[in-house]
Motif scaffolding. Structure first.
Motif, mmCIF file in Angstrom:
data_model
loop_
_atom_site.group_PDB
_atom_site.id
_atom_site.type_symbol
_atom_site.label_atom_id
_atom_site.label_comp_id
_atom_site.label_asym_id
_atom_site.label_seq_id
_atom_site.Cartn_x
_atom_site.Cartn_y
_atom_site.Cartn_z
ATOM 1 N N ALA A 85 0.692 -1.198 -0.013
ATOM 2 C CA ALA A 85 0.006 0.008 0.001
ATOM 3 C C ALA A 85 0.920 1.327 -0.198
ATOM 4 N N THR A 86 2.156 1.322 -0.912
ATOM 5 C CA THR A 86 2.804 2.406 -0.949
ATOM 6 C C THR A 86 2.785 2.885 -2.310
ATOM 7 N N PRO A 87 2.999 3.997 -2.789
ATOM 8 C CA PRO A 87 3.089 4.492 -4.086
ATOM 9 C C PRO A 87 4.220 3.830 -4.803
ATOM 10 N N SER A 88 3.887 3.353 -6.012
ATOM 11 C CA SER A 88 4.750 2.719 -7.066
ATOM 12 C C SER A 88 5.059 3.762 -7.908
ATOM 13 N N ALA A 89 6.407 3.307 -8.546
ATOM 14 C CA ALA A 89 6.950 4.487 -9.537
ATOM 15 C C ALA A 89 6.145 4.957 -10.720
ATOM 16 N N THR A 90 5.088 4.003 -11.106
ATOM 17 C CA THR A 90 4.101 4.354 -11.932
ATOM 18 C C THR A 90 3.200 5.467 -11.631
ATOM 19 N N ASP A 91 2.716 5.353 -10.035
ATOM 20 C CA ASP A 91 1.787 6.187 -9.276
ATOM 21 C C ASP A 91 2.678 7.684 -9.379
ATOM 22 N N ALA A 92 3.872 7.584 -8.789
ATOM 23 C CA ALA A 92 4.591 8.821 -8.907
ATOM 24 C C ALA A 92 4.416 9.558 -10.303
ATOM 25 N N ALA A 93 4.916 8.837 -11.147
ATOM 26 C CA ALA A 93 5.033 9.233 -12.962
ATOM 27 C C ALA A 93 3.485 9.960 -13.026
ATOM 28 N N MET A 94 2.436 9.253 -12.501
ATOM 29 C CA MET A 94 1.056 9.836 -12.858
ATOM 30 C C MET A 94 0.519 10.893 -12.126
ATOM 31 N N ALA A 95 1.235 11.008 -10.936
ATOM 32 C CA ALA A 95 0.647 11.983 -9.935
ATOM 33 C C ALA A 95 0.951 13.569 -10.482
ATOM 34 N N ALA A 96 -0.021 14.290 -10.510
ATOM 35 C CA ALA A 96 0.206 15.717 -10.527
ATOM 36 C C ALA A 96 0.458 16.359 -9.213
ATOM 37 N N ALA A 97 1.562 17.333 -9.027
ATOM 38 C CA ALA A 97 1.636 17.878 -7.790
ATOM 39 C C ALA A 97 0.547 18.897 -7.284
ATOM 40 N N ASP A 98 -0.498 18.422 -7.183
ATOM 41 C CA ASP A 98 -1.956 19.359 -6.824
ATOM 42 C C ASP A 98 -2.458 19.278 -5.487
ATOM 43 N N GLY A 99 -1.814 18.468 -4.457
ATOM 44 C CA GLY A 99 -2.237 18.096 -3.278
ATOM 45 C C GLY A 99 -3.236 17.618 -2.979
ATOM 46 N N LYS A 100 -3.901 16.670 -3.996
ATOM 47 C CA LYS A 100 -4.978 15.603 -3.945
ATOM 48 C C LYS A 100 -4.417 14.437 -3.085
ATOM 49 N N ILE A 101 -5.197 14.103 -2.601
ATOM 50 C CA ILE A 101 -5.065 12.779 -1.472
ATOM 51 C C ILE A 101 -5.176 11.318 -2.420
ATOM 52 N N TRP A 102 -4.190 10.659 -2.243
ATOM 53 C CA TRP A 102 -4.187 9.213 -3.030
ATOM 54 C C TRP A 102 -4.463 8.073 -1.773
ATOM 55 N N VAL A 103 -5.296 7.509 -1.915
ATOM 56 C CA VAL A 103 -5.429 6.360 -0.817
ATOM 57 C C VAL A 103 -5.190 4.939 -1.700
ATOM 58 N N ILE A 104 -4.208 4.077 -1.163
ATOM 59 C CA ILE A 104 -3.804 2.932 -1.678
ATOM 60 C C ILE A 104 -4.345 1.713 -0.957
ATOM 61 N N VAL A 105 -4.850 0.923 -1.238
ATOM 62 C CA VAL A 105 -5.148 -0.294 -0.655
ATOM 63 C C VAL A 105 -4.505 -1.761 -1.209
ATOM 64 N N ALA A 106 -3.804 -2.530 -0.256
ATOM 65 C CA ALA A 106 -3.548 -3.739 -0.735
ATOM 66 C C ALA A 106 -3.815 -4.780 0.445
ATOM 67 N N GLY A 107 -4.712 -5.525 0.127
ATOM 68 C CA GLY A 107 -5.366 -6.543 1.284
ATOM 69 C C GLY A 107 -6.236 -5.640 2.169
#
Length: 130
Positions: A85-107
């Motif tokens: 449940a941590t950001p992947s490299a793909t997540d980091a590449a997709m994310a805009a520096a906009d202050g939005k919340i990203w919730v990640i679930v793994a199990g």
């Protein structure tokens, strides 16, 4: 300062992620002082087993509703069915520096992150959940 999120929202996200597995599930987060509601959106990524892309129609509709006085879109959620449940490299590449919340679930694990210009995990800073 932590991010408030209700157990009902957590349950909805975890249930949607479990139902979508082994594909990634995704959706939108709504609220003001915390995550008050989450929606489930179609994952329209070209490889939904490894990536997510929120259905643009769902995102556009939510943003139009927000501009018309509706619920505020404060972020996004998605699952990592075979990861953590941590950001992947793909997540980091997709994310805009906009202050939005990203919730990640793994199990059973669920974490929250704020998209920004820098952080410990690429473009994200960890946000504690309350």
């Amino acid at each position: 300062m932590g991010l408030r999120i209700s157990s009902c929202v957590i349950a909805l996200i975890q249930r949607a992620a479990a139902e979508a597995a082994p594909l990634e599930a995704c959706g939108l987060l709504f609220g003001s002082d915390g995550v008050e509601r989450a929606s489930v959106a179609a994952n329209v990524a070209d490889d939904p087993a490894r990536r997510f892309e929120i259905d643009p129609a769902a995102l556009i509709a939510a943003l139009k509703a927000e501009r018309a006085g509706g619920e505020r879109v404060i972020g996004y959620w998605h699952s990592h069915p075979s990861g953590d449940a941590t950001p992947s490299a793909t997540d980091a590449a997709m994310a805009a520096a906009d202050g939005k919340i990203w919730v990640i679930v793994a199990g059973e694990a669920l974490t929250a992150w704020r998209a920004g210009a820098s952080g410990l995990h690429g473009r994200f800073e960890r946000v504690e959940l309350t």
